[in-house]
Design a protein around this motif. Structure first.
Motif, PDB file in Angstrom:
ATOM      1  N   PHE A  66       0.845  -1.198   0.000  1.00 52.80           N
ATOM      2  CA  PHE A  66       0.000   0.000   0.000  1.00 52.80           C
ATOM      3  C   PHE A  66       0.873   1.238   0.000  1.00 52.80           C
ATOM      4  CE2 PHE A  66       0.454  -1.576   4.402  1.00 52.80           C
ATOM      5  CZ  PHE A  66       1.145  -0.515   4.977  1.00 52.80           C
ATOM      6  N   THR A  67       0.282   2.330  -0.392  1.00 54.75           N
ATOM      7  CA  THR A  67       0.903   3.645  -0.263  1.00 54.75           C
ATOM      8  C   THR A  67      -0.143   4.567   0.344  1.00 54.75           C
ATOM      9  OG1 THR A  67       2.291   3.280  -2.217  1.00 54.75           O
ATOM     10  CG2 THR A  67       2.039   5.554  -1.455  1.00 54.75           C
ATOM     11  N   LEU A  68       0.028   4.881   1.629  1.00 54.10           N
ATOM     12  CA  LEU A  68      -0.943   5.687   2.360  1.00 54.10           C
ATOM     13  C   LEU A  68      -0.212   6.783   3.137  1.00 54.10           C
ATOM     14  CD1 LEU A  68      -3.227   2.801   3.703  1.00 54.10           C
ATOM     15  CD2 LEU A  68      -3.764   4.372   1.835  1.00 54.10           C
ATOM     16  N   THR A  69      -0.964   7.579   3.865  1.00 57.86           N
ATOM     17  CA  THR A  69      -0.410   8.716   4.609  1.00 57.86           C
ATOM     18  C   THR A  69      -0.686   8.549   6.092  1.00 57.86           C
ATOM     19  OG1 THR A  69      -0.870  10.118   2.696  1.00 57.86           O
ATOM     20  CG2 THR A  69      -0.363  11.239   4.758  1.00 57.86           C
ATOM     21  N   ASP A  70       0.334   8.784   6.932  1.00 59.55           N
ATOM     22  CA  ASP A  70       0.148   8.603   8.371  1.00 59.55           C
ATOM     23  C   ASP A  70      -0.399   9.870   9.034  1.00 59.55           C
ATOM     24  OD1 ASP A  70       2.247  10.385   8.831  1.00 59.55           O
ATOM     25  OD2 ASP A  70       3.696   8.836   9.402  1.00 59.55           O
ATOM     26  N   GLN A  71      -0.506   9.812  10.356  1.00 57.80           N
ATOM     27  CA  GLN A  71      -1.126  10.906  11.122  1.00 57.80           C
ATOM     28  C   GLN A  71      -0.284  12.178  11.136  1.00 57.80           C
ATOM     29  OE1 GLN A  71       0.047   8.030  12.347  1.00 57.80           O
ATOM     30  NE2 GLN A  71       0.764   8.190  14.469  1.00 57.80           N
ATOM     31  N   PHE A  72       0.943  12.094  10.628  1.00 58.84           N
ATOM     32  CA  PHE A  72       1.807  13.277  10.546  1.00 58.84           C
ATOM     33  C   PHE A  72       1.945  13.803   9.116  1.00 58.84           C
ATOM     34  CE2 PHE A  72       3.394  10.735  14.182  1.00 58.84           C
ATOM     35  CZ  PHE A  72       3.109  11.632  15.207  1.00 58.84           C
ATOM     36  N   GLY A  73       1.223  13.158   8.200  1.00 58.41           N
ATOM     37  CA  GLY A  73       1.278  13.594   6.811  1.00 58.41           C
ATOM     38  C   GLY A  73       2.396  12.959   6.012  1.00 58.41           C
ATOM     39  N   HIS A  74       3.052  11.929   6.571  1.00 58.94           N
ATOM     40  CA  HIS A  74       4.141  11.252   5.875  1.00 58.94           C
ATOM     41  C   HIS A  74       3.610  10.072   5.065  1.00 58.94           C
ATOM     42  CE1 HIS A  74       6.535  12.753   9.599  1.00 58.94           C
ATOM     43  NE2 HIS A  74       6.543  13.667   8.642  1.00 58.94           N
ATOM     44  N   THR A  75       4.152   9.899   3.871  1.00 56.27           N
ATOM     45  CA  THR A  75       3.769   8.763   3.031  1.00 56.27           C
ATOM     46  C   THR A  75       4.464   7.497   3.513  1.00 56.27           C
ATOM     47  OG1 THR A  75       3.447  10.186   1.109  1.00 56.27           O
ATOM     48  CG2 THR A  75       3.779   7.848   0.674  1.00 56.27           C
ATOM     49  N   MET A  76       3.703   6.386   3.530  1.00 55.98           N
ATOM     50  CA  MET A  76       4.268   5.116   3.991  1.00 55.98           C
ATOM     51  C   MET A  76       3.795   3.984   3.099  1.00 55.98           C
ATOM     52  SD  MET A  76       4.076   3.275   7.712  1.00 55.98           S
ATOM     53  CE  MET A  76       5.492   4.228   8.281  1.00 55.98           C
ATOM     54  N   THR A  77       4.708   3.027   2.869  1.00 54.35           N
ATOM     55  CA  THR A  77       4.366   1.798   2.154  1.00 54.35           C
ATOM     56  C   THR A  77       4.678   0.610   3.055  1.00 54.35           C
ATOM     57  OG1 THR A  77       6.566   1.548   1.192  1.00 54.35           O
ATOM     58  CG2 THR A  77       4.966   2.865  -0.062  1.00 54.35           C
ATOM     59  N   TRP A 151       2.147   4.362  17.002  1.00 55.94           N
ATOM     60  CA  TRP A 151       1.849   3.614  15.787  1.00 55.94           C
ATOM     61  C   TRP A 151       1.809   4.529  14.590  1.00 55.94           C
ATOM     62  CZ3 TRP A 151      -4.008   1.847  16.189  1.00 55.94           C
ATOM     63  CH2 TRP A 151      -4.826   2.965  16.263  1.00 55.94           C
ATOM     64  N   GLU A 152       1.518   3.925  13.433  1.00 55.10           N
ATOM     65  CA  GLU A 152       1.261   4.660  12.207  1.00 55.10           C
ATOM     66  C   GLU A 152      -0.214   4.420  11.856  1.00 55.10           C
ATOM     67  OE1 GLU A 152       3.643   6.497  11.092  1.00 55.10           O
ATOM     68  OE2 GLU A 152       5.252   5.598  12.285  1.00 55.10           O
ATOM     69  N   PHE A 153      -1.024   5.466  11.994  1.00 48.38           N
ATOM     70  CA  PHE A 153      -2.440   5.359  11.651  1.00 48.38           C
ATOM     71  C   PHE A 153      -2.590   5.930  10.248  1.00 48.38           C
ATOM     72  CE2 PHE A 153      -7.002   6.135  13.482  1.00 48.38           C
ATOM     73  CZ  PHE A 153      -7.505   5.250  12.543  1.00 48.38           C
ATOM     74  N   LEU A 154      -2.800   5.026   9.289  1.00 46.97           N
ATOM     75  CA  LEU A 154      -2.727   5.398   7.883  1.00 46.97           C
ATOM     76  C   LEU A 154      -4.096   5.676   7.277  1.00 46.97           C
ATOM     77  CD1 LEU A 154      -0.124   2.713   6.748  1.00 46.97           C
ATOM     78  CD2 LEU A 154       0.301   5.040   7.575  1.00 46.97           C
ATOM     79  N   THR A 155      -4.126   6.661   6.398  1.00 52.23           N
ATOM     80  CA  THR A 155      -5.367   7.010   5.716  1.00 52.23           C
ATOM     81  C   THR A 155      -5.080   7.337   4.261  1.00 52.23           C
ATOM     82  OG1 THR A 155      -7.417   8.309   5.924  1.00 52.23           O
ATOM     83  CG2 THR A 155      -5.327   9.498   6.257  1.00 52.23           C
ATOM     84  N   GLY A 156      -6.139   7.469   3.506  1.00 52.11           N
ATOM     85  CA  GLY A 156      -6.058   7.805   2.085  1.00 52.11           C
ATOM     86  C   GLY A 156      -7.452   8.116   1.607  1.00 52.11           C
ATOM     87  N   SER A 157      -7.680   8.035   0.326  1.00 52.39           N
ATOM     88  CA  SER A 157      -9.030   8.265  -0.188  1.00 52.39           C
ATOM     89  C   SER A 157      -9.927   7.098   0.214  1.00 52.39           C
ATOM     90  CB  SER A 157      -9.012   8.399  -1.710  1.00 52.39           C
ATOM     91  OG  SER A 157      -8.703   7.155  -2.310  1.00 52.39           O
ATOM     92  N   ALA A 158     -11.237   7.335   0.218  1.00 58.77           N
ATOM     93  CA  ALA A 158     -12.181   6.266   0.552  1.00 58.77           C
ATOM     94  C   ALA A 158     -12.008   5.083  -0.388  1.00 58.77           C
ATOM     95  CB  ALA A 158     -13.611   6.798   0.493  1.00 58.77           C
ATOM     96  N   GLN A 159     -11.735   5.364  -1.659  1.00 54.99           N
ATOM     97  CA  GLN A 159     -11.556   4.289  -2.636  1.00 54.99           C
ATOM     98  C   GLN A 159     -10.302   3.467  -2.335  1.00 54.99           C
ATOM     99  OE1 GLN A 159     -12.168   7.501  -3.393  1.00 54.99           O
ATOM    100  NE2 GLN A 159     -14.281   7.312  -4.132  1.00 54.99           N
ATOM    101  N   GLN A 162     -11.079   1.305   0.843  1.00 54.97           N
ATOM    102  CA  GLN A 162     -12.009   0.211   0.544  1.00 54.97           C
ATOM    103  C   GLN A 162     -11.330  -0.880  -0.266  1.00 54.97           C
ATOM    104  OE1 GLN A 162     -15.207   2.348  -1.326  1.00 54.97           O
ATOM    105  NE2 GLN A 162     -15.996   3.145   0.603  1.00 54.97           N
ATOM    106  N   SER A 163     -10.456  -0.485  -1.184  1.00 46.18           N
ATOM    107  CA  SER A 163      -9.721  -1.458  -1.980  1.00 46.18           C
ATOM    108  C   SER A 163      -8.808  -2.309  -1.108  1.00 46.18           C
ATOM    109  CB  SER A 163      -8.893  -0.728  -3.049  1.00 46.18           C
ATOM    110  OG  SER A 163      -8.069  -1.628  -3.752  1.00 46.18           O
ATOM    111  N   LEU A 164      -8.138  -1.667  -0.132  1.00 44.75           N
ATOM    112  CA  LEU A 164      -7.237  -2.415   0.745  1.00 44.75           C
ATOM    113  C   LEU A 164      -7.992  -3.360   1.667  1.00 44.75           C
ATOM    114  CD1 LEU A 164      -4.525   0.237   1.623  1.00 44.75           C
ATOM    115  CD2 LEU A 164      -4.164  -1.957   0.486  1.00 44.75           C
ATOM    116  N   TYR A 165      -9.139  -2.926   2.169  1.00 42.89           N
ATOM    117  CA  TYR A 165      -9.934  -3.828   3.010  1.00 42.89           C
ATOM    118  C   TYR A 165     -10.329  -5.065   2.214  1.00 42.89           C
ATOM    119  CZ  TYR A 165     -10.412  -1.195   7.326  1.00 42.89           C
ATOM    120  OH  TYR A 165     -10.153  -0.600   8.525  1.00 42.89           O
ATOM    121  N   SER A 166     -10.667  -4.862   0.949  1.00 41.79           N
ATOM    122  CA  SER A 166     -11.025  -5.989   0.089  1.00 41.79           C
ATOM    123  C   SER A 166      -9.824  -6.898  -0.140  1.00 41.79           C
ATOM    124  CB  SER A 166     -11.554  -5.462  -1.252  1.00 41.79           C
ATOM    125  OG  SER A 166     -11.826  -6.518  -2.141  1.00 41.79           O
TER     126      SER A 166
END
Length: 229
Positions: A66-77, A151-159, A162-166
């Motif tokens: 995945f490529t998402l953003t953490d609670q500090f605005g940093h990109t993480m994979t 921890w790293e609490f990661l977020t991104g677009s809803a899409q 949802q894709s990652l949960y799937s």
């Protein structure tokens, strides 16, 4: 002769009636037994004492990257965490029930490893709330539950989410009342990126239940710790 024929017919009728009755009784008891077994199975599956504290084994497949953003605005994979074990949770940024328990179990289990071992374990969470995907939302939740620097609490677009949960085969849907329902699980990913164990958070605030889950998760973390150098 007629009397003999009549007697034979009566005997045959009695035999048929008796056989039918036996079949009916057998079917009734079969249904009752099935329902009793099913009820017992459901009861056991929702009973905290029946959950294996060591987690459920997984196939060992590579965890989806995945490529998402953490609670500090940093990109993480996920691939950037190679060499470390990952405990991955599925949290939504407005949750006030099971999600705080999951975060507490993760944090306490890691703390029990000791400083040397815990430095080789990363706690990560995916946001699940499709209407609260901002960095501010995951940061606020982390602050409110004492996890900002844990921890790293990661977020991104809803899409994306949802894709990652799937991809991770985790149920997450908004029900008819507008409430998000999702599987409260933690996945252990080894240092090479393979899925090894998963744990499900019990819907219980009991200290004994929380402690048993922390012990189980700690044991799972120890099992897949990378070697220290």
């Amino acid at each position: 002769m007629r009397n003999q024929d009549s007697m034979q017919k009566l005997a045959l009728a009695a035999l048929v009636a008796t056989s039918t009755l036996v079949l009916i009784v057998g079917a009734v008891w079969g249904i009752r037994f099935y329902n009793m077994s099913r009820t017992q199975s459901v009861t056991q599956s929702t009973n905290p004492t029946s959950y294996p504290i060591g987690g459920f084994p997984m196939t060992g497949n590579l965890a989806p990257d995945f490529t998402l953003t953490d609670q500090f605005g940093h990109t993480m994979t996920l691939s950037s965490l190679r060499g470390h074990e990952v405990a991955l949770a599925f949290i939504h940024a407005r949750c006030k029930t099971l999600c705080p328990l999951t975060a507490q179990i993760m944090n306490d289990a890691k703390a029990q490893l000791g400083s040397s071992a815990s430095s080789r374990v990363d706690l990560v969470a995916f946001n699940a709330k499709p209407t609260a995907t901002s960095i501010a939302a995951v940061q606020a939740w982390s602050i409110n539950h004492g996890m900002l620097h844990q921890w790293e609490f990661l977020t991104g677009s809803a899409q994306q989410l949802q894709s990652l949960y799937s991809k991770y085969n985790v149920y997450a849907q908004v029900n008819s009342n507008g409430v998000l329902e999702h599987d409260p699980i933690i996945v252990i990913i080894d240092s090479q990126g393979h899925e090894r164990l998963y744990f499900e958070t019990l819907d219980s605030n009991s200290q004994s239940d929380l402690q048993s889950q922390e012990i189980g998760l700690e044991a799972g973390m120890k099992q897949w710790l990378p070697q220290s150098h």
